[in-house]
Design an enzyme around this catalytic site. Structure first.
Site, PDB file in Angstrom:
ATOM      1  N   GLY A 195      -3.147  38.170 -63.671  1.00  0.00           N
ATOM      2  CA  GLY A 195      -4.440  38.081 -62.989  1.00  0.00           C
ATOM      3  C   GLY A 195      -4.829  36.632 -62.787  1.00  0.00           C
ATOM      4  O   GLY A 195      -3.990  35.739 -62.687  1.00  0.00           O
ATOM      5  N   GLY A 196      -6.143  36.414 -62.767  1.00  0.00           N
ATOM      6  CA  GLY A 196      -6.652  35.064 -62.559  1.00  0.00           C
ATOM      7  C   GLY A 196      -6.221  34.104 -63.645  1.00  0.00           C
ATOM      8  O   GLY A 196      -6.278  32.879 -63.460  1.00  0.00           O
ATOM      9  N   GLY A 430      12.273  10.584 -38.997  1.00  0.00           N
ATOM     10  CA  GLY A 430      11.034  10.722 -39.753  1.00  0.00           C
ATOM     11  C   GLY A 430      11.280  10.781 -41.245  1.00  0.00           C
ATOM     12  O   GLY A 430      10.454  10.317 -42.054  1.00  0.00           O
ATOM     13  N   ALA A 431      12.420  11.334 -41.626  1.00  0.00           N
ATOM     14  CA  ALA A 431      12.716  11.448 -43.057  1.00  0.00           C
ATOM     15  C   ALA A 431      12.961  10.065 -43.661  1.00  0.00           C
ATOM     16  O   ALA A 431      12.645   9.820 -44.832  1.00  0.00           O
ATOM     17  CB  ALA A 431      13.922  12.355 -43.264  1.00  0.00           C
TER      18      ALA A 431
HETATM   19  C1  HXC Z   1      -8.502  43.694 -74.077  1.00  0.00           C
HETATM   20  C2  HXC Z   1      -6.251  43.965 -74.279  1.00  0.00           C
HETATM   21  C3  HXC Z   1      -6.045  43.358 -73.032  1.00  0.00           C
HETATM   22  C4  HXC Z   1      -7.180  42.914 -72.315  1.00  0.00           C
HETATM   23  C5  HXC Z   1      -4.129  43.900 -73.831  1.00  0.00           C
HETATM   24  N1  HXC Z   1      -5.037  44.280 -74.724  1.00  0.00           N
HETATM   25  N2  HXC Z   1      -4.717  43.329 -72.773  1.00  0.00           N
HETATM   26  N3  HXC Z   1      -7.467  44.125 -74.787  1.00  0.00           N
HETATM   27  N4  HXC Z   1      -8.397  43.108 -72.880  1.00  0.00           N
HETATM   28  N5  HXC Z   1      -7.077  42.317 -71.143  1.00  0.00           N
HETATM   29  C6  HXC Z   1      -4.796  44.924 -76.002  1.00  0.00           C
HETATM   30  C7  HXC Z   1      -4.296  46.350 -75.843  1.00  0.00           C
HETATM   31  O1  HXC Z   1      -5.370  47.214 -75.687  1.00  0.00           O
HETATM   32  C8  HXC Z   1      -3.593  46.539 -77.151  1.00  0.00           C
HETATM   33  O2  HXC Z   1      -4.589  46.781 -78.140  1.00  0.00           O
HETATM   34  C9  HXC Z   1      -3.011  45.178 -77.436  1.00  0.00           C
HETATM   35  O3  HXC Z   1      -3.757  44.251 -76.659  1.00  0.00           O
HETATM   36  C10 HXC Z   1      -1.561  45.052 -77.044  1.00  0.00           C
HETATM   37  O4  HXC Z   1      -1.424  45.542 -75.726  1.00  0.00           O
HETATM   38  P1  HXC Z   1      -0.300  46.580 -75.306  1.00  0.00           P
HETATM   39  O5  HXC Z   1      -0.692  47.117 -73.996  1.00  0.00           O
HETATM   40  O6  HXC Z   1      -0.064  47.537 -76.441  1.00  0.00           O
HETATM   41  O7  HXC Z   1       0.965  45.629 -75.191  1.00  0.00           O
HETATM   42  P2  HXC Z   1       2.146  45.697 -74.153  1.00  0.00           P
HETATM   43  O8  HXC Z   1       2.674  47.057 -74.030  1.00  0.00           O
HETATM   44  O9  HXC Z   1       3.070  44.627 -74.562  1.00  0.00           O
HETATM   45  O10 HXC Z   1       1.499  45.295 -72.762  1.00  0.00           O
HETATM   46  C11 HXC Z   1       1.007  44.012 -72.549  1.00  0.00           C
HETATM   47  C12 HXC Z   1       0.247  43.946 -71.232  1.00  0.00           C
HETATM   48  C13 HXC Z   1      -0.756  45.088 -71.152  1.00  0.00           C
HETATM   49  C14 HXC Z   1       1.258  44.024 -70.054  1.00  0.00           C
HETATM   50  C15 HXC Z   1      -0.407  42.561 -71.137  1.00  0.00           C
HETATM   51  O11 HXC Z   1      -1.539  45.068 -72.329  1.00  0.00           O
HETATM   52  C16 HXC Z   1      -1.678  44.991 -70.008  1.00  0.00           C
HETATM   53  O12 HXC Z   1      -1.332  45.311 -68.894  1.00  0.00           O
HETATM   54  N6  HXC Z   1      -2.907  44.520 -70.309  1.00  0.00           N
HETATM   55  C17 HXC Z   1      -3.915  44.387 -69.273  1.00  0.00           C
HETATM   56  C18 HXC Z   1      -3.596  43.210 -68.384  1.00  0.00           C
HETATM   57  C19 HXC Z   1      -4.682  42.997 -67.433  1.00  0.00           C
HETATM   58  O13 HXC Z   1      -4.784  43.678 -66.414  1.00  0.00           O
HETATM   59  N7  HXC Z   1      -5.563  42.062 -67.807  1.00  0.00           N
HETATM   60  C20 HXC Z   1      -6.685  41.711 -67.005  1.00  0.00           C
HETATM   61  C21 HXC Z   1      -6.160  40.805 -65.923  1.00  0.00           C
HETATM   62  S1  HXC Z   1      -7.411  40.306 -64.920  1.00  0.00           S
HETATM   63  P3  HXC Z   1      -4.347  47.793 -79.387  1.00  0.00           P
HETATM   64  O14 HXC Z   1      -5.648  47.806 -80.079  1.00  0.00           O
HETATM   65  O15 HXC Z   1      -3.909  49.065 -78.773  1.00  0.00           O
HETATM   66  O16 HXC Z   1      -3.259  47.151 -80.159  1.00  0.00           O
HETATM   67  C22 HXC Z   1      -7.823  38.895 -65.591  1.00  0.00           C
HETATM   68  C23 HXC Z   1      -8.866  38.242 -64.840  1.00  0.00           C
HETATM   69  C24 HXC Z   1      -8.891  36.816 -65.109  1.00  0.00           C
HETATM   70  O17 HXC Z   1      -7.326  38.437 -66.537  1.00  0.00           O
HETATM   71  C25 HXC Z   1      -9.743  36.191 -64.076  1.00  0.00           C
HETATM   72  C26 HXC Z   1      -9.834  34.727 -64.289  1.00  0.00           C
HETATM   73  C27 HXC Z   1     -10.590  34.101 -63.190  1.00  0.00           C
END
Ligand code: HXC
Length: 541
Positions: A195-196, A430-431
């Site tokens: 993501g971001g 040019g290069a």
């Molecule tokens: C809260 C999160 C989290 C998140 C993971 N966890 N991402 N908790 N917020 N963004 C937690 C899970 O719930 C889990 O908790 C633990 O971390 C481990 O995650 P798993 O999914 O079990 O691990 P894995 O299978 O290795 O997968 C990793 C992952 C997946 C690919 C990163 O967790 C995932 O897709 N997470 C969401 C990614 C996402 O979309 N993030 C937001 C992006 S947008 P428990 O308690 O079960 O152990 C963003 C915006 C930023 O970031 C903008 C900036 C301007």
């Protein structure tokens, strides 16, 4: 996890001394409480999460810091900070440190700031406290004038904290930008970065990734499939190989995490701590006038034969040491760090073994960004020129070679650090101008005797100059005529002498003595007065 009753914490930590039971003094309850808190906070996430991390071949957040820093140099800051969010049951999951370890330490005796996200705690997700800790370290690093190394392993914005976590990214992006060009910023991706969240590393100077472990993308495979129907796995979409060779997001790729941290340390040894300091010089036993016989061979070579410019760089560099940046991306241009006479020098070199060393969109971007880094951090620039021109084609024109190529011109013109160039072979059109030519601000412009400096290569030139004669020639005489005309053109223009006669080449040099010539030139330029830019310009982006 240790608690207040744990005997282990009643003895001072890090002590190997065996104390006789009779001599054990009672420890105050405040000390016991303090040590318990530390031990609890330092333990990281639950054991099963740490085990899962290990099973993936990953290190823990603290192990990573230990690999990076000199032993015993880490001073942690903010260990006991925790989230204030109470939504979605997250209150029960509050953790000391909020999923990121932050502090200062030393790398080969020089101070740096570091933060390391802990995937074993709430997936390393970025809540507001987590972001505040990183922002604080970044502010302190900018004030102290030391580099920041960020180690990223995170699920992104902590979903339970809503916009508060998005704002957390905002405060980091702001600091990345304010620190840009003031202190070196390095991002080490050792897990997901989605993501971001990808934009903080993208705002920093150098990005490291590890094969099979690091993944960076704005939208993951599932969203890609839903939006475009494309099926792609994590590695292909945003793995280290992809970002090292295709997107250019990643500057250094490693085979393992220890290998990655070794590379980070190697890079830091080339960098000044901040923009007011020179890059660290070291004593070298490599002789100043060591001969470079390879350059003599190059003069004898067929000018159309490809070769890897790395060989030339290795021969010129102190102790044959060259740290290449962006190795797998836009391989028609080679950039990186070496030392000449002990002093750090940035190298930009056309690479005839790939696309004949021609400039294209990606090469222009790659070199321009690196030149700007070198200029910000007082690192002199050596340019090795062997360029037949710009890469032709509709894709390049429609992709914006005009806009991207302009970045290179801008970056060279803007740079006021010492700039020395050596034309190895071809410098056309040019290069030729783009590659640090004299009238665009080169301080010393040297050439080998075999160099060809002209508006274009002989074959192309005669087709335009003598198109009528060539067309009118009899079929059986045409090739001989072309060869004769090309030779005449070459004798007149395809040498460095016409350019040397106008002063656009300062000196045609003895090839084998190039190392000494370059070291002397940079030595002379050490006192070069930097130009005051008079405020920011508007680089074509
Ligand atoms: C809260 C999160 C989290 C998140 C993971 N966890 N991402 N908790 N917020 N963004 C937690 C899970 O719930 C889990 O908790 C633990 O971390 C481990 O995650 P798993 O999914 O079990 O691990 P894995 O299978 O290795 O997968 C990793 C992952 C997946 C690919 C990163 O967790 C995932 O897709 N997470 C969401 C990614 C996402 O979309 N993030 C937001 C992006 S947008 P428990 O308690 O079960 O152990 C963003 C915006 C930023 O970031 C903008 C900036 C301007």
């Amino acid at each position: 996890m240790p608690d207040l009753n744990d005997e282990a914490i009643r003895a001072p930590q890090n002590s190997d001394k065996k104390v006789h039971p009779k001599k054990v003094r009672p420890v105050s309850e405040s000390l016991v409480k303090y040590r318990a808190l530390r031990a609890q906070a330092e333990a990281g996430g639950p054991p099963e999460k740490i085990e899962a991390q290990k099973k993936r071949g990953k290190l823990t957040a603290r192990e990573r810091i230990a690999y990076l820093l000199d032993e015993g140099s880490f001073q942690e800051i903010g260990l006991l900070m925790e989230s204030r969010c109470t939504d979605f049951g997250i209150k029960d999951k509050h953790i000391k440190g909020d999923g990121v370890v932050t502090g200062f330490g030393k790398v080969n005796g020089r101070p740096i700031a570091v933060f390391s996200e802990d995937f074993t705690q709430l997936g390393g997700s970025l809540g507001r406290t987590h972001a505040d800790k990183i922002a604080r370290i970044m502010d302190m690093a900018r004030d102290a004038g030391v580099p920041v190394v960020g180690i990223l392993d995170s699920g992104g914005a902590r979903i339970q904290e809503g916009v508060d976590s998005l704002d957390g990214y905002g405060e980091i992006f702001l600091r990345n930008t304010l620190s840009s060009g003031k202190i070196p910023q390095i991002s080490v991706i050792v897990g997901p970065c989605a993501g971001g969240a990808v934009y903080s590393p993208a705002l920093t100077d150098f990005v490291f990734m590890v094969k099979g472990i690091s993944h960076m993308f704005v939208t993951g495979p599932e969203v890609v499939k839903a939006a475009t129907g494309e099926e792609v796995d994590f590695e292909t979409l945003g793995g280290a190989q992809t970002h090292s060779s295709k997107s250019g997001v990643c500057h250094f790729m490693a085979n393992s995490e220890p290998d990655c941290f070794r590379q980070v340390k190697e890079l830091l040894d080339f960098l000044p701590s901040n923009s007011s300091e020179p890059a660290p010089a070291i004593e070298t036993k490599d002789s100043h006038d060591r001969k470079v016989p390879l350059l003599e061979k190059l003069c004898e070579m067929d000018p159309r034969k490809p070769y890897r410019v790395h060989h030339i760089i290795w021969w010129l560099a102190d102790d044959h040491k060259f740290m290449e940046v962006h190795h797998g991306y836009a391989r028609n241009i080679v950039i990186g760090f070496m030392r000449l006479g002990g002093r750090v020098t940035g190298v930009i070199a056309n690479n005839p073994s790939h696309m004949a060393g021609a400039l294209d969109i990606n090469a222009s971007d790659k070199a321009a960004r690196f030149i700007r880094f070198l200029n910000c951090f007082n690192i002199p620039i050596l340019t090795l020129v062997d360029v037949p021109g710009y890469w032709p084609g509709v894709a390049q024109e429609h992709g914006g070679i005009i806009r991207h190529g302009a970045k290179l011109l801008y970056a060279y013109s803007e740079a006021s650090v010492p700039k020395v160039s050596l034309v190895l072979r071809k410098a056309y059109g040019g290069a030729y101008i783009a590659m640090n030519s004299k009238l665009m601000g080169g301080d010393f412009n040297f050439s080998l005797p075999s160099a060809e400096i002209a508006v274009m290569g002989p074959r192309g030139a005669i087709e335009i100059l003598y198109s009528k004669q060539i067309k009118e020639a009899k079929d059986e005489e045409r090739d001989a005529l072309k060869a004769k005309l090309a030779k005449e053109y070459s004798d007149k223009f395809a040498s460095p002498y016409q350019t040397a006669s106008t002063g656009s080449i300062d000196e045609v040099i003895e090839p084998a003595s190039a190392r000494a010539t370059l070291i002397d030139a940079f030595e002379l330029l050490r006192g070069k007065k930097r130009r005051d830019s008079g405020g920011p310009g508007n680089i074509p982006l």
